[in-house]
Write an enzyme that holds these catalytic residues in place. Sequence first.
Site, PDB file in Angstrom:
ATOM      1  N   GLU A 161      29.819  60.260  68.438  1.00  0.00           N
ATOM      2  CA  GLU A 161      30.782  59.190  68.780  1.00  0.00           C
ATOM      3  C   GLU A 161      30.782  58.072  67.728  1.00  0.00           C
ATOM      4  O   GLU A 161      30.858  56.889  68.049  1.00  0.00           O
ATOM      5  CB  GLU A 161      30.538  58.685  70.203  1.00  0.00           C
ATOM      6  CG  GLU A 161      30.753  59.843  71.180  1.00  0.00           C
ATOM      7  CD  GLU A 161      31.119  59.471  72.581  1.00  0.00           C
ATOM      8  OE1 GLU A 161      31.708  58.399  72.767  1.00  0.00           O
ATOM      9  OE2 GLU A 161      30.830  60.281  73.478  1.00  0.00           O
TER      10      GLU A 161
HETATM   11  N1  CAA Z   1      41.509  50.753  68.198  1.00  0.00           N
HETATM   12  C1  CAA Z   1      42.843  50.939  67.978  1.00  0.00           C
HETATM   13  N2  CAA Z   1      43.341  51.246  66.774  1.00  0.00           N
HETATM   14  C2  CAA Z   1      42.473  51.378  65.736  1.00  0.00           C
HETATM   15  C3  CAA Z   1      41.098  51.213  65.893  1.00  0.00           C
HETATM   16  C4  CAA Z   1      40.608  50.880  67.178  1.00  0.00           C
HETATM   17  N3  CAA Z   1      39.304  50.713  67.417  1.00  0.00           N
HETATM   18  N4  CAA Z   1      40.493  51.431  64.708  1.00  0.00           N
HETATM   19  C5  CAA Z   1      41.463  51.700  63.821  1.00  0.00           C
HETATM   20  N5  CAA Z   1      42.660  51.686  64.451  1.00  0.00           N
HETATM   21  C6  CAA Z   1      43.978  51.871  63.839  1.00  0.00           C
HETATM   22  C7  CAA Z   1      44.149  50.852  62.725  1.00  0.00           C
HETATM   23  O1  CAA Z   1      44.645  49.624  63.242  1.00  0.00           O
HETATM   24  C8  CAA Z   1      45.122  51.530  61.810  1.00  0.00           C
HETATM   25  O2  CAA Z   1      46.434  51.376  62.312  1.00  0.00           O
HETATM   26  P1  CAA Z   1      47.633  50.971  61.308  1.00  0.00           P
HETATM   27  O3  CAA Z   1      47.679  52.094  60.307  1.00  0.00           O
HETATM   28  O4  CAA Z   1      48.811  50.905  62.203  1.00  0.00           O
HETATM   29  O5  CAA Z   1      47.238  49.669  60.695  1.00  0.00           O
HETATM   30  C9  CAA Z   1      44.762  53.003  61.945  1.00  0.00           C
HETATM   31  O6  CAA Z   1      44.036  53.131  63.175  1.00  0.00           O
HETATM   32  C10 CAA Z   1      43.906  53.504  60.808  1.00  0.00           C
HETATM   33  O7  CAA Z   1      42.778  52.661  60.752  1.00  0.00           O
HETATM   34  P2  CAA Z   1      41.735  52.715  59.538  1.00  0.00           P
HETATM   35  O8  CAA Z   1      42.491  52.617  58.243  1.00  0.00           O
HETATM   36  O9  CAA Z   1      40.654  51.732  59.814  1.00  0.00           O
HETATM   37  O10 CAA Z   1      41.200  54.221  59.671  1.00  0.00           O
HETATM   38  P3  CAA Z   1      40.139  54.994  58.803  1.00  0.00           P
HETATM   39  O11 CAA Z   1      40.696  56.319  58.449  1.00  0.00           O
HETATM   40  O12 CAA Z   1      39.592  54.144  57.705  1.00  0.00           O
HETATM   41  O13 CAA Z   1      38.963  55.295  59.879  1.00  0.00           O
HETATM   42  C11 CAA Z   1      36.996  54.873  61.150  1.00  0.00           C
HETATM   43  C12 CAA Z   1      38.316  54.339  60.575  1.00  0.00           C
HETATM   44  C13 CAA Z   1      36.465  53.740  62.027  1.00  0.00           C
HETATM   45  C14 CAA Z   1      35.976  55.192  60.080  1.00  0.00           C
HETATM   46  C15 CAA Z   1      37.287  56.119  62.014  1.00  0.00           C
HETATM   47  O14 CAA Z   1      37.635  57.224  61.188  1.00  0.00           O
HETATM   48  C16 CAA Z   1      36.128  56.519  62.886  1.00  0.00           C
HETATM   49  O15 CAA Z   1      35.942  55.948  63.960  1.00  0.00           O
HETATM   50  N6  CAA Z   1      35.326  57.539  62.447  1.00  0.00           N
HETATM   51  C17 CAA Z   1      34.300  58.081  63.312  1.00  0.00           C
HETATM   52  C18 CAA Z   1      34.848  59.200  64.142  1.00  0.00           C
HETATM   53  C19 CAA Z   1      34.111  59.382  65.416  1.00  0.00           C
HETATM   54  O16 CAA Z   1      33.637  58.449  66.036  1.00  0.00           O
HETATM   55  N7  CAA Z   1      34.026  60.630  65.868  1.00  0.00           N
HETATM   56  C20 CAA Z   1      33.416  60.927  67.120  1.00  0.00           C
HETATM   57  C21 CAA Z   1      33.953  62.181  67.647  1.00  0.00           C
HETATM   58  S1  CAA Z   1      33.875  62.308  69.359  1.00  0.00           S
HETATM   59  C22 CAA Z   1      32.313  62.736  69.796  1.00  0.00           C
HETATM   60  O17 CAA Z   1      31.372  62.655  69.065  1.00  0.00           O
HETATM   61  C23 CAA Z   1      32.258  63.070  71.229  1.00  0.00           C
HETATM   62  C24 CAA Z   1      31.198  63.927  71.730  1.00  0.00           C
HETATM   63  O18 CAA Z   1      31.442  65.085  72.023  1.00  0.00           O
HETATM   64  C25 CAA Z   1      29.913  63.354  72.117  1.00  0.00           C
END
Ligand code: CAA
Length: 379
Positions: free
Chosen positions: A363
């Site tokens: 996550e």
């Molecule tokens: N809430 C709403 N929108 C969001 C947001 C949030 N928390 N974070 C980013 N966004 C939106 C941004 O506002 C942006 O929108 P616009 O293009 O309209 O401005 C868009 O998303 C893209 O944002 P970023 O440019 O920041 O995106 P990024 O590609 O740089 O990625 C990141 C950001 C935080 C690194 C993201 O890729 C991330 O969270 N990575 C980790 C993935 C993850 O947590 N995976 C877990 C998988 S599920 C799991 O593990 C479950 C299980 O089975 C236990």
Amino acid sequence: MDFTLSKEQEMIKKMARDFAEKELKPMVIDNDENSSFPIEAYKKMGELGLIGLPYPKEFGGSGGDYLSYIIAVEEISKVDASVGIAYSVTTSLCSGGIFNSASDEQKKKYLPDVLSGKKFGSFGLTEPNAGSDAAGVVTIAEKKGDYYILNGSKCFITNGPLSETFLVFASTDKSKGTKGLSAFIVEKSFPGFSIGKIENKCGIRSAQVSELIFKDCKVPAENLIGEEGKGFGIAMKTLDGGRIGVAAQGLGIAEGAFEIAKQYMKERIQFGKPLYKNQYLAFKMAELQLEIEQAKYLLYKAAIDKQEGRSYTVPAAKAKLACTDAAMHVTVEAAQMLGGNGYMREYNVERMMRDAKITQIYEGTNEIQKLIISGSLFR
Ligand code: CAA
């Protein structure tokens, strides 16, 4: 912020704790050993209203508050972190995404069975080349008449082999990157959907984790959540909630190991006195308790922020980082304090140490949490 628990929250805490002691503890070592998930016990959690805790009754929830749910995940995870993550993924991720972003019709169709524990829920975002870089999703969804045709695969999906309801992210327009990602509700029975490899893991061994395979999988167009292109935002917002759930899981693991170590300190006699009479060990316990309590406040703050409608992206990242690092540190220290016994299955601490590791990874790795926290500092 007031962290005093209400009567209702205390009641739910006790209910979750009693349930974990009675229904989960007797089987936890065997289930870990055999990688077998206690499905019947999980269903009972649904009957007790724990799984639907933070959702309104009209969608099959129990109408409780968010902090109560988080406390329940904490209590369950003190005893069995595999059930803790199955619970959190169903309630926070699968149901959270549907509740926040789906239509009322979709919510009424899918949430009651998931929130009552009749069906497990999963969250399908991660792919072999889209882990931390969630935008790298290559599973595609092509609109053909009344259906979307999904092709691709997902990996490391918690509850995969058990679930009947999957919240899945796929690209409806590859040229648009994150703005081309869309969210769908996929049922296990849809043609072209299957479960791939079931993982053999270091920890949380009783939790069932697998690949999902989509081979010309036919998903009715009405199962698109919201509009095309809104999937990335839905995934990110859902993960903000999921991270509070994983933080609660981590805190529960830390507290569970701490309690075992504390008891051991009192009972184990070496050099003619109980272990806790050694100031080095007593001070170590004081440090661990401080770490747990600090993490707990961050967790409860994030939960209350979410409950009261404030922004919780950064509080969730801080809670996830603090609680899961505490889980890892406390379990390693607890194993050391138990000496040879800490390495033996029957004392549970070695399992908790194995279970703790994944909480720092899934996550959003803890490095991703630092990215989110530091990003908020320098915006
Ligand atoms: N809430 C709403 N929108 C969001 C947001 C949030 N928390 N974070 C980013 N966004 C939106 C941004 O506002 C942006 O929108 P616009 O293009 O309209 O401005 C868009 O998303 C893209 O944002 P970023 O440019 O920041 O995106 P990024 O590609 O740089 O990625 C990141 C950001 C935080 C690194 C993201 O890729 C991330 O969270 N990575 C980790 C993935 C993850 O947590 N995976 C877990 C998988 S599920 C799991 O593990 C479950 C299980 O089975 C236990």
